[in-house]
Design a protein around this motif. Structure first.
Motif, PDB file in Angstrom:
ATOM      1  N   SER A 149       0.702  -1.465   0.055  1.00 47.74           N
ATOM      2  CA  SER A 149      -0.063   0.030  -0.008  1.00 47.74           C
ATOM      3  C   SER A 149       0.922   1.112  -0.012  1.00 47.74           C
ATOM      4  N   ALA A 150       0.408   2.438  -0.442  1.00 44.72           N
ATOM      5  CA  ALA A 150       0.959   3.469  -0.705  1.00 44.72           C
ATOM      6  C   ALA A 150       0.059   4.835  -0.481  1.00 44.72           C
ATOM      7  N   GLY A 151       0.672   5.755   0.025  1.00 45.09           N
ATOM      8  CA  GLY A 151      -0.206   6.763   0.348  1.00 45.09           C
ATOM      9  C   GLY A 151       0.330   7.677   1.598  1.00 45.09           C
ATOM     10  N   HIS A 152      -0.026   8.819   1.626  1.00 40.39           N
ATOM     11  CA  HIS A 152       0.228   9.717   2.905  1.00 40.39           C
ATOM     12  C   HIS A 152       1.718   9.949   2.963  1.00 40.39           C
ATOM     13  N   GLY A 153       2.543   9.805   1.875  1.00 37.64           N
ATOM     14  CA  GLY A 153       3.895  10.024   1.882  1.00 37.64           C
ATOM     15  C   GLY A 153       4.748   8.756   2.467  1.00 37.64           C
ATOM     16  N   ARG A 154       4.159   7.507   2.423  1.00 34.86           N
ATOM     17  CA  ARG A 154       4.602   6.454   2.844  1.00 34.86           C
ATOM     18  C   ARG A 154       4.412   5.227   1.986  1.00 34.86           C
ATOM     19  N   ARG A 155       5.365   4.275   2.027  1.00 34.49           N
ATOM     20  CA  ARG A 155       5.094   2.802   1.375  1.00 34.49           C
ATOM     21  C   ARG A 155       5.230   1.852   2.477  1.00 34.49           C
ATOM     22  N   GLU A 156       4.272   0.894   2.276  1.00 34.76           N
ATOM     23  CA  GLU A 156       4.145  -0.136   3.606  1.00 34.76           C
ATOM     24  C   GLU A 156       3.819  -1.575   2.956  1.00 34.76           C
ATOM     25  N   PRO A 157       4.897  -2.421   2.697  1.00 40.11           N
ATOM     26  CA  PRO A 157       4.506  -3.760   2.297  1.00 40.11           C
ATOM     27  C   PRO A 157       4.354  -4.583   3.369  1.00 40.11           C
ATOM     28  N   ARG A 158       3.455  -5.596   3.448  1.00 42.78           N
ATOM     29  CA  ARG A 158       2.888  -6.234   4.656  1.00 42.78           C
ATOM     30  C   ARG A 158       2.899  -7.599   4.358  1.00 42.78           C
ATOM     31  N   SER A 159       3.690  -8.550   4.877  1.00 42.68           N
ATOM     32  CA  SER A 159       3.884 -10.045   4.655  1.00 42.68           C
ATOM     33  C   SER A 159       3.173 -10.824   5.892  1.00 42.68           C
ATOM     34  N   ILE A 160       2.690 -12.043   5.386  1.00 45.75           N
ATOM     35  CA  ILE A 160       2.102 -12.834   6.440  1.00 45.75           C
ATOM     36  C   ILE A 160       2.496 -14.257   6.436  1.00 45.75           C
ATOM     37  N   LYS A 161       2.817 -14.881   7.509  1.00 46.36           N
ATOM     38  CA  LYS A 161       3.212 -16.253   7.645  1.00 46.36           C
ATOM     39  C   LYS A 161       2.022 -16.929   8.558  1.00 46.36           C
ATOM     40  N   THR A 162       1.946 -18.050   8.280  1.00 45.54           N
ATOM     41  CA  THR A 162       1.001 -18.905   9.079  1.00 45.54           C
ATOM     42  C   THR A 162       1.614 -20.293   9.576  1.00 45.54           C
ATOM     43  N   CYS A 163       1.353 -20.632  10.791  1.00 45.25           N
ATOM     44  CA  CYS A 163       1.732 -22.040  11.196  1.00 45.25           C
ATOM     45  C   CYS A 163       0.734 -22.608  11.965  1.00 45.25           C
TER      46      CYS A 163
END
Length: 377
Positions: A149-163
């Motif tokens: 996601s990008a916006g408000h002057g920042r970029r934010e990648p989010r990753s998920i792992k499950t166990c």
């Protein structure tokens, strides 16, 4: 009058109405996701009493408030969790909440009594469960889904792992936990340093019942309730409201939820823009309730005499600064429609001429006739 309204009855009526609208608009076969969170009414505080605090159940999809209750203070949210969700049909639904509501009794009640599922955030205030989740072999597990996601002057990648959590191996110290989640966020601020954060969560769903992408969307979608709070504060100025007597603060919050929910179910994309349009032309709100503006034989409000109003205001009366006085930027005077059906006239660009143009526009809206002073006169 609002101070004497039964807040519980009003919330139940509005919640039942929005639940009906939500059921009619929900896609078949799609799991319903509901967020539970609280909000304080800052303007309701007085020297003799603290601010009111409300706990709400809001859908992720369109931010519809299905239930709301006044809990007194933020520390009382946990005790009102079950009474808030009791009237709702949660069969098969997924409920998300922050670490404050990650209580063993509440999640057990959700799974065993309401036949629902949950995603519970686990923080260090539950040391045993947090330590068990952090000790899982996360470095050996591959990233299963990544969103950007990008916006408000920042970029934010989010990753998920499950166990998966095997009961035969002891599981974890959290009721009905079937799947452990690790969400890693990296925030790149423009002109700033990169920050990283890892959060842990537990869900009662098995890996064969939900995909990592759906889990990531549910964790991220919990912020829909915060977006609703932002709309209530900014568009409807909830924190600036000074209602503080009786149930008036709660009743006004309920009416704001109703307004937002009604516009959302009708497909409004920009709530603020739609609200301003209805404010400027209140007759636009009637079709929302199924009332048409066609004149009838009885001569109701929709008679031609009342509906003969300009559809839009002159452009230079726009609330948007970027479009205010557009013709002046081209070295021309703004144009104002002539009341008598003649050609467009051009008043001078002096402040008095603009005030005169405003009076002309108001006279058009309410049927008065005022002379128009032009440059030639």
């Amino acid at each position: 009058m609002l101070a004497a309204v039964d807040g519980d009855a009003l919330d139940q009526a509005v919640g039942a109405y929005l639940t009906t609208r939500n059921t009619a608009g929900t896609a078949s076969g799609k799991r319903q996701v509901i967020a539970v969170d609280g909000k304080s009414l800052r303007g309701s505080a007085r020297l003799s009493a603290g601010r009111r605090h409300l706990l709400s159940a809001v859908t992720h999809h369109r931010a519809l408030t299905l239930a709301q209750a006044e809990v007194g203070t933020k520390t009382n949210e946990t005790a009102h969790f079950q009474p808030l969700l009791e009237p709702l049909d949660l069969n098969g639904a997924l409920v998300t909440f922050d670490a404050l509501h990650s209580v063993q009794a509440n999640v057990t009640w959700l799974v065993e009594t309401k036949n629902a599922h949950y995603i519970a955030m686990i923080k260090r205030d539950q040391p045993t469960a947090y330590r068990q989740l952090a000790a899982l072999p996360w470095p050996d597990i591959a990233v299963q889904h990544t969103a950007y996601s990008a916006g408000h002057g920042r970029r934010e990648p989010r990753s998920i792992k499950t166990c998966g959590i095997a009961d035969a191996l002891g599981g974890i110290a959290f009721s009905h936990g079937r799947l452990a989640l690790r969400v890693h966020r990296r925030r790149n601020q423009t002109g700033g340093c990169e920050s990283r954060e890892s959060v842990y969560a537990v869900t009662s769903l098995d890996a064969n019942h939900i995909t990592p992408a759906e889990l990531a969307a549910a964790v991220r979608g919990h912020w829909a309730v915060e977006a609703l709070h932002y709309v209530r504060d900014v568009t409807y100025a909830e924190d600036a409201s000074i209602f503080h007597t009786g149930t008036a603060p709660r009743a006004m919050a309920t009416f704001r939820n109703l307004a937002v929910g009604l516009l959302k179910t009708l497909g409004a994309v920009n709530n603020a823009k739609t609200t301003r349009a209805i404010r400027d032309q209140p007759e636009r709100a009637l079709p929302l309730r199924g009332i048409t503006n066609n004149p009838d034989a009885q001569g109701t409000w929709s008679s031609p005499a009342r509906t003969a109003r300009p559809e839009t205001r002159p452009r230079y009366f726009s609330r948007t600064p970027a479009t205010r006085y557009p013709s002046r930027r081209r070295g021309q005077a703004p144009q104002v429609p002539c009341l008598r059906g003649g050609p467009m006239v051009r008043p001078s660009c002096s402040s008095m001429a603009l005030q005169r143009a405003a009076k002309v526009h108001r006279s058009m809206r309410y049927g008065a006739v005022l002379p128009v002073r032009t440059e030639q006169s």
